[in-house]
Design a protein around this motif. Structure first.
Motif, PDB file in Angstrom:
ATOM      1  N   ALA A 239       0.296  -0.616   0.259  1.00 29.60           N
ATOM      2  CA  ALA A 239       0.405  -0.250   0.087  1.00 29.60           C
ATOM      3  C   ALA A 239       0.898   1.323  -0.299  1.00 29.60           C
ATOM      4  N   LEU A 240       1.586   1.456   0.582  1.00 27.55           N
ATOM      5  CA  LEU A 240       2.690   2.300   0.837  1.00 27.55           C
ATOM      6  C   LEU A 240       3.638   2.795  -0.298  1.00 27.55           C
ATOM      7  N   THR A 241       3.879   1.242  -1.084  1.00 30.46           N
ATOM      8  CA  THR A 241       4.283   1.648  -2.662  1.00 30.46           C
ATOM      9  C   THR A 241       3.519   1.982  -3.613  1.00 30.46           C
ATOM     10  N   MET A 242       2.438   1.659  -3.081  1.00 28.22           N
ATOM     11  CA  MET A 242       1.489   2.253  -4.206  1.00 28.22           C
ATOM     12  C   MET A 242       0.784   3.439  -4.328  1.00 28.22           C
ATOM     13  N   LEU A 243       0.694   4.105  -2.992  1.00 27.41           N
ATOM     14  CA  LEU A 243       0.572   5.282  -2.127  1.00 27.41           C
ATOM     15  C   LEU A 243       1.769   6.705  -3.297  1.00 27.41           C
ATOM     16  N   ALA A 244       2.317   5.852  -2.672  1.00 30.45           N
ATOM     17  CA  ALA A 244       4.524   6.593  -3.429  1.00 30.45           C
ATOM     18  C   ALA A 244       4.329   6.928  -4.865  1.00 30.45           C
ATOM     19  N   ILE A 245       3.676   5.651  -5.524  1.00 30.86           N
ATOM     20  CA  ILE A 245       4.195   5.505  -6.861  1.00 30.86           C
ATOM     21  C   ILE A 245       2.833   7.239  -7.531  1.00 30.86           C
ATOM     22  N   LEU A 246       1.515   6.350  -6.839  1.00 25.14           N
ATOM     23  CA  LEU A 246       0.186   7.689  -6.840  1.00 25.14           C
ATOM     24  C   LEU A 246       0.679   8.849  -6.310  1.00 25.14           C
ATOM     25  N   THR A 247       0.966   9.144  -5.862  1.00 29.65           N
ATOM     26  CA  THR A 247       1.514  10.321  -5.043  1.00 29.65           C
ATOM     27  C   THR A 247       2.889  11.062  -6.012  1.00 29.65           C
ATOM     28  N   GLY A 248       3.511  10.438  -6.734  1.00 25.28           N
ATOM     29  CA  GLY A 248       4.376  10.739  -8.056  1.00 25.28           C
ATOM     30  C   GLY A 248       3.978  11.215  -9.240  1.00 25.28           C
ATOM     31  N   LEU A 249       2.782  10.493  -9.499  1.00 24.26           N
ATOM     32  CA  LEU A 249       2.748  10.781 -10.590  1.00 24.26           C
ATOM     33  C   LEU A 249       1.004  12.118 -10.427  1.00 24.26           C
ATOM     34  N   SER A 250       0.750  12.210  -9.175  1.00 25.37           N
ATOM     35  CA  SER A 250      -0.598  13.263  -8.565  1.00 25.37           C
ATOM     36  C   SER A 250       0.547  14.373  -9.320  1.00 25.37           C
ATOM     37  N   LYS A 254      -0.447  17.569 -11.809  1.00 20.71           N
ATOM     38  CA  LYS A 254      -0.839  19.016 -11.427  1.00 20.71           C
ATOM     39  C   LYS A 254       0.566  19.840 -12.241  1.00 20.71           C
ATOM     40  N   ARG A 255       1.487  19.137 -11.558  1.00 18.07           N
ATOM     41  CA  ARG A 255       2.013  20.843 -12.104  1.00 18.07           C
ATOM     42  C   ARG A 255       2.559  20.472 -13.931  1.00 18.07           C
ATOM     43  N   HIS A 256       2.392  19.618 -15.097  1.00 13.64           N
ATOM     44  CA  HIS A 256       2.027  19.377 -15.806  1.00 13.64           C
ATOM     45  C   HIS A 256       0.520  20.439 -16.284  1.00 13.64           C
ATOM     46  N   LYS A 257      -0.388  20.300 -15.754  1.00 19.02           N
ATOM     47  CA  LYS A 257      -2.061  20.432 -16.394  1.00 19.02           C
ATOM     48  C   LYS A 257      -1.617  21.469 -15.929  1.00 19.02           C
ATOM     49  N   TRP A 258      -0.930  22.372 -15.260  1.00 20.75           N
ATOM     50  CA  TRP A 258      -0.941  23.427 -13.734  1.00 20.75           C
ATOM     51  C   TRP A 258      -0.129  25.231 -14.011  1.00 20.75           C
ATOM     52  N   ALA A 259       1.481  24.082 -15.027  1.00 25.69           N
ATOM     53  CA  ALA A 259       1.970  25.087 -15.132  1.00 25.69           C
ATOM     54  C   ALA A 259       2.163  26.051 -16.228  1.00 25.69           C
TER      55      ALA A 259
END
Length: 276
Positions: A239-250, A254-259
């Protein structure tokens, strides 16, 4: 007005404190009444990234079977729980078949005896509480399934209790039939010392000292109280591994869309004044 409010608040606190004090069952300043606090031991399975020592679980089950099972039950553990943890499926089937279980009714409505199956729960040493008390001078041997969770100090308490038997100090009298153990509340325990060097013979050649047997059976009881712990830790890491991956993608999305929106500049060029 402020002084009046402060007085009322102080009176309320005093009243609540008095009620809490009166609701306590016993107030005892004698530390012996609660038992000596067990030292904190560095159990490997308590580390975040560590699992149970499965060899110790196997040895601990042997200690339980040959020493503890004569008085204490293990109601919440079935034979099948040992498969893949400390024993193979063939070993568990053979161990279960050593005991007879009442089953039925059969086709004519009668109960019958059959050999145990892996789905059966471990047998009880006594048929009921009265029989257990009669065989132990009035003391009732507790079930050990959740003993690690049921006692303050957990594994530290159980290990200290098993290795803490000693002669009572000067001035301390122990009633006949009881034994002195400073880790037991009150210091007088009905269970006599049961672990002695060389009491069992480990199949893996581990020296069966008192402390080794106490450690192994404590680890076994820790597993019995939380048989899902290893799987829970694995699931937590996933769960922590998936959470870290999803956090990085988020963060990336976010930076890609809002930059572009956050870095753009809006300039206002007022129209030139008209010439008359």
């Amino acid at each position: 007005m402020n002084a009046k409010n402060a007085s009322m608040a102080a009176a309320g606190v005093a009243t609540v404190g008095a009620l809490a004090y009166m609701s306590m069952e016993t107030v005892d300043a004698n530390m012996a009444a609660d038992g000596l606090h067990a030292p904190v031991y560095p159990w490997e399975h308590k580390k975040n990234l560590a699992t149970f020592d499965h060899a110790a679980i196997r040895r601990g089950y042997q200690v339980y079977k040959e020493v503890c099972a004569a008085c204490h039950s293990l109601d919440r553990i079935a034979w099948r729980n040992l498969i893949g943890v400390s024993h193979t499926e063939a070993e568990v089937k053979a161990m279960a078949e050593e005991f007879e279980y009442t089953d039925g009714p059969n086709d004519v409505g009668d109960m019958f005896q059959r050999p145990g199956k892996p789905s059966d729960y471990m047998p009880k040493p006594y048929a009921n509480e009265e029989q257990a008390r009669a065989g132990n001078a009035g003391a009732y041997p507790p079930d050990l399934s959740l003993m690690i969770k049921a006692r303050h100090g957990g594994a530290d308490y159980v290990f200290s209790l098993l290795t803490g038997y000693q002669d009572p100090p000067a001035g301390v009298e122990i009633r006949e039939g009881l034994n002195f153990n400073p880790y037991f509340p009150g210091g007088a325990i009905g269970m006599a010392r049961v672990l002695y060097d060389g009491l069992v013979e480990y199949e893996d050649g581990t020296p069966a000292t008192t402390s080794q047997m106490a450690k192994d059976v404590t680890i076994f009881l820790s597993w019995a109280a939380e048989p899902e712990m290893d799987e829970r830790k694995k699931m937590g890491m996933k769960a922590l591994t998936m959470l870290a991956i999803l956090t990085g993608l988020s963060v990336y999305l976010k930076r890609h869309k809002w930059a572009g929106l956050k870095t753009r500049k809006i300039l206002y060029n007022p129209p030139a004044p008209k010439k008359h």
